[in-house]
Design a protein around this motif. Structure first.
Motif, mmCIF file in Angstrom:
data_model
loop_
_atom_site.group_PDB
_atom_site.id
_atom_site.type_symbol
_atom_site.label_atom_id
_atom_site.label_comp_id
_atom_site.label_asym_id
_atom_site.label_seq_id
_atom_site.Cartn_x
_atom_site.Cartn_y
_atom_site.Cartn_z
ATOM 1 N N LYS A 56 0.873 -1.191 -0.030
ATOM 2 C CA LYS A 56 -0.188 0.025 0.139
ATOM 3 C C LYS A 56 0.919 1.099 0.075
ATOM 4 O O LYS A 56 0.589 2.087 -0.728
ATOM 5 C CB LYS A 56 -0.842 -0.058 1.271
ATOM 6 C CG LYS A 56 -1.750 -1.202 1.295
ATOM 7 C CD LYS A 56 -2.672 -1.050 2.466
ATOM 8 C CE LYS A 56 -1.908 -1.224 4.123
ATOM 9 N NZ LYS A 56 -1.170 -2.276 4.010
ATOM 10 N N THR A 57 1.792 1.183 0.800
ATOM 11 C CA THR A 57 2.529 2.540 1.022
ATOM 12 C C THR A 57 3.685 2.565 -0.214
ATOM 13 O O THR A 57 3.850 3.920 -0.608
ATOM 14 C CB THR A 57 3.420 2.585 2.372
ATOM 15 O OG1 THR A 57 2.506 2.588 3.414
ATOM 16 C CG2 THR A 57 4.395 3.696 2.269
ATOM 17 N N PHE A 60 1.501 4.238 -2.721
ATOM 18 C CA PHE A 60 1.443 5.707 -2.486
ATOM 19 C C PHE A 60 2.777 6.329 -2.875
ATOM 20 O O PHE A 60 2.507 7.629 -3.569
ATOM 21 C CB PHE A 60 1.219 5.851 -0.985
ATOM 22 C CG PHE A 60 -0.168 6.339 -0.508
ATOM 23 C CD1 PHE A 60 -1.002 5.890 -1.189
ATOM 24 C CD2 PHE A 60 -0.406 7.194 0.445
ATOM 25 C CE1 PHE A 60 -2.318 6.091 -0.812
ATOM 26 C CE2 PHE A 60 -1.691 7.695 0.956
ATOM 27 C CZ PHE A 60 -2.562 7.246 0.545
ATOM 28 N N ASN A 61 3.792 5.833 -2.694
ATOM 29 C CA ASN A 61 5.146 6.499 -3.092
ATOM 30 C C ASN A 61 5.203 6.500 -4.631
ATOM 31 O O ASN A 61 5.864 7.468 -4.977
ATOM 32 C CB ASN A 61 6.170 5.846 -2.452
ATOM 33 C CG ASN A 61 6.436 5.934 -0.944
ATOM 34 O OD1 ASN A 61 6.056 6.899 -0.424
ATOM 35 N ND2 ASN A 61 7.035 4.842 -0.280
ATOM 36 N N ARG A 96 0.349 14.646 -0.190
ATOM 37 C CA ARG A 96 0.071 13.600 0.614
ATOM 38 C C ARG A 96 0.499 13.820 2.163
ATOM 39 O O ARG A 96 1.223 14.878 2.415
ATOM 40 C CB ARG A 96 0.838 12.362 0.188
ATOM 41 C CG ARG A 96 2.397 12.539 0.187
ATOM 42 C CD ARG A 96 3.079 11.501 -0.120
ATOM 43 N NE ARG A 96 3.263 10.263 0.812
ATOM 44 C CZ ARG A 96 3.560 8.995 0.721
ATOM 45 N NH1 ARG A 96 4.329 8.980 -0.305
ATOM 46 N NH2 ARG A 96 3.386 8.231 1.815
ATOM 47 N N PHE A 98 1.991 11.567 5.656
ATOM 48 C CA PHE A 98 2.625 10.222 5.824
ATOM 49 C C PHE A 98 1.992 9.756 7.319
ATOM 50 O O PHE A 98 1.309 10.340 7.824
ATOM 51 C CB PHE A 98 4.135 10.794 6.095
ATOM 52 C CG PHE A 98 4.761 11.258 4.714
ATOM 53 C CD1 PHE A 98 5.433 10.537 3.998
ATOM 54 C CD2 PHE A 98 4.507 12.783 4.344
ATOM 55 C CE1 PHE A 98 6.155 11.301 2.663
ATOM 56 C CE2 PHE A 98 5.087 13.245 3.238
ATOM 57 C CZ PHE A 98 5.912 12.485 2.539
ATOM 58 N N GLN A 99 2.591 8.548 7.208
ATOM 59 C CA GLN A 99 2.367 7.681 8.491
ATOM 60 C C GLN A 99 2.795 8.090 9.780
ATOM 61 O O GLN A 99 1.990 8.396 10.662
ATOM 62 C CB GLN A 99 2.949 6.309 8.387
ATOM 63 C CG GLN A 99 2.249 5.539 7.369
ATOM 64 C CD GLN A 99 3.003 3.947 7.247
ATOM 65 O OE1 GLN A 99 3.996 3.618 8.082
ATOM 66 N NE2 GLN A 99 2.548 3.131 6.340
ATOM 67 N N ASP A 185 -1.788 8.671 4.400
ATOM 68 C CA ASP A 185 -1.273 7.684 4.691
ATOM 69 C C ASP A 185 -1.444 6.999 6.130
ATOM 70 O O ASP A 185 -0.947 7.745 6.924
ATOM 71 C CB ASP A 185 0.178 7.480 4.453
ATOM 72 C CG ASP A 185 0.884 6.204 4.315
ATOM 73 O OD1 ASP A 185 0.155 5.183 4.576
ATOM 74 O OD2 ASP A 185 1.931 5.868 3.845
ATOM 75 N N GLU A 186 -2.638 6.333 6.368
ATOM 76 C CA GLU A 186 -3.129 5.642 7.856
ATOM 77 C C GLU A 186 -3.439 7.101 8.777
ATOM 78 O O GLU A 186 -2.741 7.280 9.686
ATOM 79 C CB GLU A 186 -1.938 4.969 8.343
ATOM 80 C CG GLU A 186 -1.774 3.667 7.674
ATOM 81 C CD GLU A 186 -0.732 2.555 8.385
ATOM 82 O OE1 GLU A 186 -0.920 2.607 9.740
ATOM 83 O OE2 GLU A 186 -0.136 2.142 7.640
ATOM 84 N N VAL A 215 -4.810 5.023 2.946
ATOM 85 C CA VAL A 215 -4.341 3.803 3.350
ATOM 86 C C VAL A 215 -5.150 3.742 4.836
ATOM 87 O O VAL A 215 -4.646 4.739 5.416
ATOM 88 C CB VAL A 215 -3.039 3.595 3.096
ATOM 89 C CG1 VAL A 215 -2.705 2.361 4.115
ATOM 90 C CG2 VAL A 215 -2.549 3.542 1.834
#
Length: 262
Positions: A56-57, A60-61, A96, A98-99, A185-186, A215
Motif C-alpha cells: 500500500k505505501t 502511495f510512493n 500527501r 505520511f504515517q 497514509d494511515e 491507506v
C-alpha cells in the motif's frame, strides 16, 4: 432508459482525477507492486487496504513520485506525471500526508499552517521580506484551523498537542496547499475514538470538493467513510468495489483472517 437519460447518467458520474495503469515497482529481483490499476474520482473517498506488506505505501510512493515506477503510467487530471518529480507533482495538486506526523514541533499551530500557505501564495522563496509579510496569511490560516477544529489551539506549540491533534494539524497543512487530490497514509493510526470521529468527519467534509485516496487499517471507518475500496495482497489487486462487495469476497477474508468465515 432513453439515450438522453443514459447521457445524463454518464455525465453525472464523478470524473477521474488520478489514474494509474499497469504500475509496477521492482527492487532488484523482487516486485513489490505488480500490474496495479487505479482510478480515483473527484469528490469521492477511495480506500487502499490490505494486510501488512501488501504494497500500500509503495503504491502511495509511486503515485506521489517519491518512487519511480519500473513500468506503467500515472495520469493526474489527464496529464502524464509518470516521470514528473515529486515537488512538481505537489504543485500540480497531488498532495500527501505520511504515517508519521510531520509538523514543526517548536512552531505554533498557526505558524505551522502559515508555513504551508507560503507556497501557494508565492511567499516560499521571498526570504528578503519581513516576517510581518506572513500576517497576510492569517485569515486563510484561521479558516483552515476552524475547518479542522483547531481554533482554540491556535497559539499553542505543536509539540504540546496530543498525537491525534498533531495529525489533525498535519491535515490542515496539507489543505493549505489547496490539493486537488489528497493522499492520506494511515490518517487514523494511533488515535483514540474521539479523535477518530473528528478526523473521519473532517475527511468526509474535505472530500466534498476534492478526491481523497487513503491507506487505512480501521475497517469500520473504511466501511462508513469510503465510496470505493481497492484491496492489495502481495503487491497486486486482490479485489475492488464498494465495501460491502469486497468484505464479502472470500479471498479478502482469507487475506485478513486466514479463513472464509465471516
Amino acid at each position: 432508459m432513453t439515450q438522453v437519460s443514459v447521457e445524463r447518467a454518464v455525465s453525472s458520474e464523478p470524473r477521474v482525477v488520478l489514474s494509474a495503469r499497469g504500475i509496477r515497482k521492482d527492487f532488484g529481483g523482487f516486485s513489490a507492486v505488480r500490474n496495479v490499476d487505479l482510478d480515483v474520482h473527484h469528490a469521492r473517498v477511495h480506500a487502499l487496504i490490505g494486510p501488512n506488506g501488501a504494497g500500500k505505501t509503495t503504491v502511495f510512493n509511486l503515485l506521489t513520485k517519491f518512487l519511480q515506477p519500473t513500468a506503467g503510467t500515472i495520469l493526474l487530471m489527464g496529464q502524464d506525471i509518470t516521470r514528473t518529480p515529486p515537488d512538481k507533482v505537489a504543485r500540480l495538486g497531488l498532495v500527501r500526508s505520511f504515517q508519521i506526523s510531520a509538523v514543526f514541533p517548536h512552531l505554533s499551530v498557526l505558524d505551522n499552517v502559515r508555513v504551508a500557505l507560503q507556497r501557494p501564495n508565492n511567499l516560499a522563496h521571498q526570504f528578503w521580506r519581513p516576517v510581518s509579510a506572513l500576517d497576510t496569511l492569517n485569515r486563510r490560516a484561521d479558516e483552515l484551523l476552524g475547518l479542522v477544529g483547531l481554533t482554540k489551539e491556535r497559539d499553542r506549540l505543536a509539540a504540546d498537542l496530543s498525537y491525534g491533534r498533531k495529525r489533525v494539524l498535519e491535515i490542515a497543512t496539507t489543505l493549505a496547499l489547496d490539493p486537488k487530490v489528497l493522499l492520506l497514509d494511515e490518517p487514523l493510526a494511533g488515535m483514540g475514538q474521539e479523535d477518530i470521529t473528528v478526523v473521519a468527519n473532517l475527511i468526509r467534509e474535505v472530500a466534498k470538493t476534492r478526491a481523497v485516496l487513503m491507506v487505512e487499517h480501521n475497517l469500520s471507518v473504511v466501511a462508513d467513510l469510503c465510496h470505493f475500496v481497492t484491496v492489495l495482497q502481495r503487491g497486486e489487486i486482490l479485489a475492488e468495489g464498494d465495501y460491502e462487495t469486497v468484505s464479502r469476497d472470500p479471498r479478502v477474508r482469507i487475506a485478513y483472517m486466514g479463513t472464509e468465515e465471516a
